[in-house]
Design a protein around this motif. Structure first.
Motif, PDB file in Angstrom:
ATOM      1  N   UNK A 101       0.817  -1.212   0.000  1.00  0.00           N
ATOM      2  CA  UNK A 101       0.000   0.000   0.000  1.00  0.00           C
ATOM      3  C   UNK A 101       0.853   1.266   0.000  1.00  0.00           C
ATOM      4  N   UNK A 102       2.136   1.126   0.339  1.00  0.00           N
ATOM      5  CA  UNK A 102       3.018   2.291   0.440  1.00  0.00           C
ATOM      6  C   UNK A 102       4.128   2.323  -0.600  1.00  0.00           C
ATOM      7  N   UNK A 103       4.146   1.342  -1.478  1.00  0.00           N
ATOM      8  CA  UNK A 103       5.258   1.269  -2.419  1.00  0.00           C
ATOM      9  C   UNK A 103       5.281   2.444  -3.389  1.00  0.00           C
ATOM     10  N   UNK A 104       4.131   2.927  -3.792  1.00  0.00           N
ATOM     11  CA  UNK A 104       4.099   4.031  -4.752  1.00  0.00           C
ATOM     12  C   UNK A 104       4.786   5.269  -4.174  1.00  0.00           C
ATOM     13  N   UNK A 111      13.919   5.918  -5.466  1.00  0.00           N
ATOM     14  CA  UNK A 111      13.906   5.046  -6.644  1.00  0.00           C
ATOM     15  C   UNK A 111      15.226   4.282  -6.810  1.00  0.00           C
ATOM     16  N   UNK A 112      15.418   3.292  -5.984  1.00  0.00           N
ATOM     17  CA  UNK A 112      16.678   2.562  -5.962  1.00  0.00           C
ATOM     18  C   UNK A 112      16.897   1.754  -7.229  1.00  0.00           C
ATOM     19  N   UNK A 113      18.165   1.576  -7.568  1.00  0.00           N
ATOM     20  CA  UNK A 113      18.519   0.709  -8.690  1.00  0.00           C
ATOM     21  C   UNK A 113      18.200  -0.747  -8.378  1.00  0.00           C
ATOM     22  N   UNK A 114      18.418  -1.140  -7.125  1.00  0.00           N
ATOM     23  CA  UNK A 114      18.242  -2.524  -6.695  1.00  0.00           C
ATOM     24  C   UNK A 114      17.333  -2.577  -5.471  1.00  0.00           C
ATOM     25  N   UNK A 115      16.308  -3.418  -5.533  1.00  0.00           N
ATOM     26  CA  UNK A 115      15.381  -3.595  -4.404  1.00  0.00           C
ATOM     27  C   UNK A 115      15.484  -5.034  -3.913  1.00  0.00           C
ATOM     28  N   UNK A 133      -0.615 -12.334   0.207  1.00  0.00           N
ATOM     29  CA  UNK A 133       0.795 -11.943   0.262  1.00  0.00           C
ATOM     30  C   UNK A 133       1.393 -11.913  -1.137  1.00  0.00           C
ATOM     31  N   UNK A 134       1.113 -12.936  -1.922  1.00  0.00           N
ATOM     32  CA  UNK A 134       1.657 -13.000  -3.283  1.00  0.00           C
ATOM     33  C   UNK A 134       1.117 -11.858  -4.131  1.00  0.00           C
ATOM     34  N   UNK A 135      -0.161 -11.560  -4.002  1.00  0.00           N
ATOM     35  CA  UNK A 135      -0.732 -10.429  -4.746  1.00  0.00           C
ATOM     36  C   UNK A 135      -0.074  -9.113  -4.334  1.00  0.00           C
ATOM     37  N   UNK A 136       0.197  -8.977  -3.034  1.00  0.00           N
ATOM     38  CA  UNK A 136       0.856  -7.769  -2.540  1.00  0.00           C
ATOM     39  C   UNK A 136       2.273  -7.663  -3.103  1.00  0.00           C
ATOM     40  N   UNK A 137       2.987  -8.764  -3.112  1.00  0.00           N
ATOM     41  CA  UNK A 137       4.337  -8.744  -3.671  1.00  0.00           C
ATOM     42  C   UNK A 137       4.324  -8.411  -5.162  1.00  0.00           C
ATOM     43  N   UNK A 138       3.360  -8.986  -5.876  1.00  0.00           N
ATOM     44  CA  UNK A 138       3.254  -8.684  -7.308  1.00  0.00           C
ATOM     45  C   UNK A 138       2.995  -7.192  -7.518  1.00  0.00           C
ATOM     46  N   UNK A 139       2.149  -6.610  -6.687  1.00  0.00           N
ATOM     47  CA  UNK A 139       1.858  -5.181  -6.769  1.00  0.00           C
ATOM     48  C   UNK A 139       3.121  -4.357  -6.515  1.00  0.00           C
ATOM     49  N   UNK A 140       3.903  -4.753  -5.523  1.00  0.00           N
ATOM     50  CA  UNK A 140       5.158  -4.056  -5.223  1.00  0.00           C
ATOM     51  C   UNK A 140       6.091  -4.111  -6.433  1.00  0.00           C
ATOM     52  N   UNK A 141       6.251  -5.293  -6.981  1.00  0.00           N
ATOM     53  CA  UNK A 141       7.149  -5.482  -8.124  1.00  0.00           C
ATOM     54  C   UNK A 141       6.694  -4.669  -9.326  1.00  0.00           C
ATOM     55  N   UNK A 143       4.730  -2.083  -9.503  1.00  0.00           N
ATOM     56  CA  UNK A 143       4.806  -0.633  -9.280  1.00  0.00           C
ATOM     57  C   UNK A 143       6.232  -0.139  -9.461  1.00  0.00           C
ATOM     58  N   UNK A 144       7.182  -0.856  -8.900  1.00  0.00           N
ATOM     59  CA  UNK A 144       8.583  -0.460  -9.024  1.00  0.00           C
ATOM     60  C   UNK A 144       9.043  -0.533 -10.468  1.00  0.00           C
ATOM     61  N   UNK A 145       8.682  -1.600 -11.155  1.00  0.00           N
ATOM     62  CA  UNK A 145       9.128  -1.769 -12.540  1.00  0.00           C
ATOM     63  C   UNK A 145       8.529  -0.688 -13.462  1.00  0.00           C
ATOM     64  N   UNK A 146       7.293  -0.291 -13.151  1.00  0.00           N
ATOM     65  CA  UNK A 146       6.668   0.764 -13.950  1.00  0.00           C
ATOM     66  C   UNK A 146       7.335   2.105 -13.693  1.00  0.00           C
ATOM     67  N   UNK A 147       7.655   2.375 -12.443  1.00  0.00           N
ATOM     68  CA  UNK A 147       8.280   3.645 -12.097  1.00  0.00           C
ATOM     69  C   UNK A 147       9.714   3.733 -12.614  1.00  0.00           C
TER      70      UNK A 147
END
Length: 235
Positions: A101-104, A111-115, A133-141, A143-147
């Protein structure tokens, strides 16, 4: 005839410039890691550490620097040990859904090179939490990849625990995390099995959950091995 060739070349160039930037090559990723990079540890208390137990961030920092890497750890939270401070987004007591919920906002600021993503605790087996949990992780991934299409995310199968039955869901969770990472088919998202050869009786403190110094060193070594492998990747 020349005019038609020129038009085709211009059209091809227009198409190429519209291709998604996520096509950054593995060799470019490796070059970035060899030249200096930012790191965001993303997780719960196992990332954050405390006065009672160790965080993998400190030995990982030492391992990377000893090997000639130039990491800079960033994030909105800070842990300290022996006069050394490391920034991150490890948040004790929080679960993967909270982190998602806070990754954005967090990644927007850092905006780190490596997470390094290690998130799967702070649920009870009675909740049947694996899917969430898996859905949350997918959302994190995602969001980061889009940004940041040049980002690299190392996703961990989380360490197992002797605190049972609370954490009986973790083995199933780790299978699901691996399947999720595989399904993304993205060479910027790498799976690391932190649960492999993990012995909570040897590597955790008395609560049977959090890593002791030896456990933190083992987690750090797994991250380190993955980073070294990525840094050597060639297409």
């Amino acid at each position: 005839m020349k005019k038609q060739v020129w038009i085709k070349m211009m059209l091809l160039l227009a198409v190429l410039t519209q291709l998604p930037s996520c096509s950054v090559s593995k060799s470019a990723i490796g070059q970035k890691l060899r030249n200096g990079f930012t790191v965001l540890g993303y997780g719960d208390s196992i990332t954050e550490g405390s006065a009672e137990f160790s965080s993998y961030l400190f030995p990982l920092d030492s391992m990377l620097k000893a090997a000639g890497f130039k990491p800079t750890f960033i994030g909105p939270r800070r842990s300290q040990r022996g006069g050394i401070a490391i920034d991150h987004f490890g948040y004790g007591g929080r679960n993967a859904e909270y982190l998602a919920a806070r990754v954005d906002s967090v990644y927007g600021l850092y905006p780190a090179d490596l997470v390094l993503l290690h998130a799967g605790h702070n649920h009870f087996v009675e909740e049947a939490p694996v899917k969430g949990i898996v859905n949350a992780q997918r959302n994190i991934i995602q969001t980061i990849r889009k940004k940041n299409p040049a980002s690299v995310i190392i996703v961990a199968a989380v360490i197992t625990s002797g605190k049972l039955p609370k954490y009986e869901y973790i083995p199933d969770l780790n299978i699901a995390i691996k399947a999720m990472v595989d399904s993304l088919n993205d060479n910027h998202v790498v799976f690391v099995d932190q649960s492999a050869n993990w012995d909570w009786m040897q590597y955790t403190i008395s609560d049977k959950v959090h890593p002791n110094r030896a456990g933190a060193n083992r987690i750090a070594a797994n991250w380190f091995d993955a980073i070294v492998k990525i840094s050597r990747e060639k297409l």
